[in-house]
Design an enzyme around this catalytic site. Structure first.
Site, PDB file in Angstrom:
ATOM      1  N   THR A  21       0.879  -1.175   0.000  1.00 26.56           N
ATOM      2  CA  THR A  21       0.000   0.000   0.000  1.00 26.56           C
ATOM      3  C   THR A  21       0.913   1.220   0.000  1.00 26.56           C
ATOM      4  O   THR A  21       1.995   1.176   0.588  1.00 26.56           O
ATOM      5  CB  THR A  21      -0.861  -0.013   1.286  1.00 26.56           C
ATOM      6  OG1 THR A  21      -1.792  -1.078   1.176  1.00 26.56           O
ATOM      7  CG2 THR A  21      -1.585   1.304   1.513  1.00 26.56           C
ATOM      8  N   ARG A  37     -15.018  -6.220   0.138  1.00 22.78           N
ATOM      9  CA  ARG A  37     -14.323  -5.765   1.350  1.00 22.78           C
ATOM     10  C   ARG A  37     -13.590  -4.434   1.095  1.00 22.78           C
ATOM     11  O   ARG A  37     -12.934  -4.245   0.081  1.00 22.78           O
ATOM     12  CB  ARG A  37     -13.309  -6.841   1.774  1.00 22.78           C
ATOM     13  CG  ARG A  37     -12.477  -6.490   3.017  1.00 22.78           C
ATOM     14  CD  ARG A  37     -11.118  -5.926   2.654  1.00 22.78           C
ATOM     15  NE  ARG A  37     -10.269  -5.721   3.826  1.00 22.78           N
ATOM     16  CZ  ARG A  37      -9.171  -4.984   3.828  1.00 22.78           C
ATOM     17  NH1 ARG A  37      -8.771  -4.375   2.727  1.00 22.78           N
ATOM     18  NH2 ARG A  37      -8.451  -4.842   4.917  1.00 22.78           N
ATOM     19  N   GLY A  85     -10.907  -1.739   3.076  1.00 20.71           N
ATOM     20  CA  GLY A  85     -10.012  -1.609   4.232  1.00 20.71           C
ATOM     21  C   GLY A  85      -9.988  -0.199   4.783  1.00 20.71           C
ATOM     22  O   GLY A  85     -10.910   0.590   4.566  1.00 20.71           O
ATOM     23  N   GLY A  98      -1.278  -1.542   6.696  1.00 23.48           N
ATOM     24  CA  GLY A  98      -1.307  -2.719   7.562  1.00 23.48           C
ATOM     25  C   GLY A  98      -2.655  -3.394   7.533  1.00 23.48           C
ATOM     26  O   GLY A  98      -3.425  -3.213   6.577  1.00 23.48           O
ATOM     27  N   GLY A 129      -6.005  -3.652   7.751  1.00 25.63           N
ATOM     28  CA  GLY A 129      -6.966  -2.558   7.718  1.00 25.63           C
ATOM     29  C   GLY A 129      -8.083  -2.639   8.734  1.00 25.63           C
ATOM     30  O   GLY A 129      -8.534  -1.618   9.261  1.00 25.63           O
TER      31      GLY A 129
HETATM   32  N1  ASP Z   1      -4.320  -1.298   4.884  1.00 24.45           N
HETATM   33  C1  ASP Z   1      -4.585  -1.947   3.634  1.00 24.45           C
HETATM   34  C2  ASP Z   1      -5.948  -2.608   3.710  1.00 24.45           C
HETATM   35  O1  ASP Z   1      -6.246  -3.183   4.730  1.00 24.45           O
HETATM   36  C3  ASP Z   1      -3.575  -2.983   3.259  1.00 24.45           C
HETATM   37  C4  ASP Z   1      -2.130  -2.664   3.536  1.00 24.45           C
HETATM   38  O2  ASP Z   1      -1.817  -1.548   3.920  1.00 24.45           O
HETATM   39  O3  ASP Z   1      -1.268  -3.555   3.333  1.00 24.45           O
HETATM   40  O4  ASP Z   1      -6.654  -2.597   2.731  1.00 24.45           O
END
Ligand code: ASP
Length: 332
Positions: free
Chosen positions: A187, A215, A217, A239, A241
């Site tokens: 991300t 879904r 995030g 991270g 989400g």
């Molecule tokens: N935060 C993002 C999500 O949950 C994914 C990520 O940051 O790796 O969609």
């Protein structure tokens, strides 16, 4: 010498604390948090990430040095990441359980708390541009799915003919083996303090691997994955989400800074290492406060990240990038 050791120790802790009232502009970027042990042991692959982070910072620097505004810099940096297949945003995004691509992005300006976001979009080449268009050209904050794609088309933004544009050889391998477990970090996010003293934050992602049922995030959720307020900080998260939404991480940081008067590094560290860890919420964030102090904590083994700032009255810039615990000066 002692001073160098002191600074290295702080940087190894994954965050950076300094009195920064004399910073003319600041830019911090991330390209996702996760397990980087394998990547770090591969000098060729890690050099590609260092180079990409360095390029992203230099793109932001060109705009901010010339007096450009925060959103311009944030969008240019995120467009660069979205077009780079190394990252989980735009081309290179991770895939859904159906082997398709659904992208999320958001942007917020601290001077007036204006914000825009798109979620679950399938044909917008650069979702961060659509998020900005939602902010500036619609009465809404978040648009989703086919409606958001249609809005982007009406605004004349660049669309892709085929959702598979977002695929790369790597994601095609995953699509072939969707039953296996795999994960793509990457991300992307960018936070900026521009020369006018305005804060801006933006985040763009393909979400999580094998996500189902539409879904969404934290990345497009204002207050969770992204937040900016000129009275406190600009924040972009990466991270797991679901946990970042539950803890309203980006707003939570700004609130701790504003109401508890915690320095940005302390507020960010508390949320990532204490609040999120106890709930197994893996990830990290980047933040810059209204005075130009920065923080980039993560509770994973690494986070692709970099920062650059220019001090008032001094020529030259200070710039560093990192993947694992240590930060390095990639180029001068
Ligand atoms: N935060 C993002 C999500 O949950 C994914 C990520 O940051 O790796 O969609």
């Amino acid at each position: 010498m002692l001073r160098n050791i002191f600074f290295s120790t702080l940087l190894l802790a994954g965050s950076f604390l300094a009195q920064a009232q004399d910073r003319e502009y600041v830019i911090v970027v991330h390209g996702g948090a996760g397990d980087v042990a394998k990547l770090e042991s591969d000098p060729v692959r890690s050099a590609q990430y260092y180079a990409a982070l360095d390029s992203a910072l230099m793109i932001g620097d060109c705009i901010l040095a010339a007096g450009g505004e925060g959103p311009q810099a944030v969008m240019a940096v995120i467009n660069y990441f979205e077009n780079n297949p190394l990252f989980n945003a735009g081309k290179g995004a991770t895939c859904t359980a159906e082997g398709t691509f659904e992208l999320d992005a958001s942007i917020m300006e601290g001077k007036d708390l204006s914000a825009g976001a798109v979620a679950g979009v399938k044909t917008i080449k650069n979702p961060i541009n659509a998020a900005y268009a939602v902010k500036t050209k619609s009465p809404h904050v978040m648009l989703s799915g086919t409606g958001a794609d249609a809005f982007a088309a009406e605004q004349g933004l660049e669309l892709v003919d085929d959702n598979m544009y977002f695929a790369t050889p790597k994601t095609m391998e995953w699509i072939d083996k969707l039953k296996q477990e795999s994960r793509k970090n990457g991300t992307v996010g960018c936070v900026v303090l521009d020369k006018r003293g305005n804060l801006t934050a933006g985040t763009s992602t393909g979400g999580t691997f094998k996500k189902k049922w539409g879904r969404i995030g934290d990345s497009p959720v204002i207050g969770a994955g992204t937040y900016a307020d000129n009275q406190s900080c600009a924040v972009s998260c990466t991270g797991h989400g679901e946990y970042f939404i539950r803890h309203a991480v980006a707003f939570n940081l700004c609130a701790r800074y504003k109401y508890l008067k915690e320095p940005v590094e302390q507020a960010a560290g508390y949320i990532i290492h204490t609040e999120l860890n106890v709930n197994a919420g893996e990830g990290g964030l980047i933040a810059v406060d209204k005075d130009g102090n920065i923080a980039f904590p993560f509770n994973t083994t690494g986070m692709f990240r970099g920062y650059l700032y220019k001090e008032k009255g001094r020529s030259g810039i200070e710039k560093k990038v990192g993947i694992g615990k240590a930060m390095v000066r990639f180029t001068e």
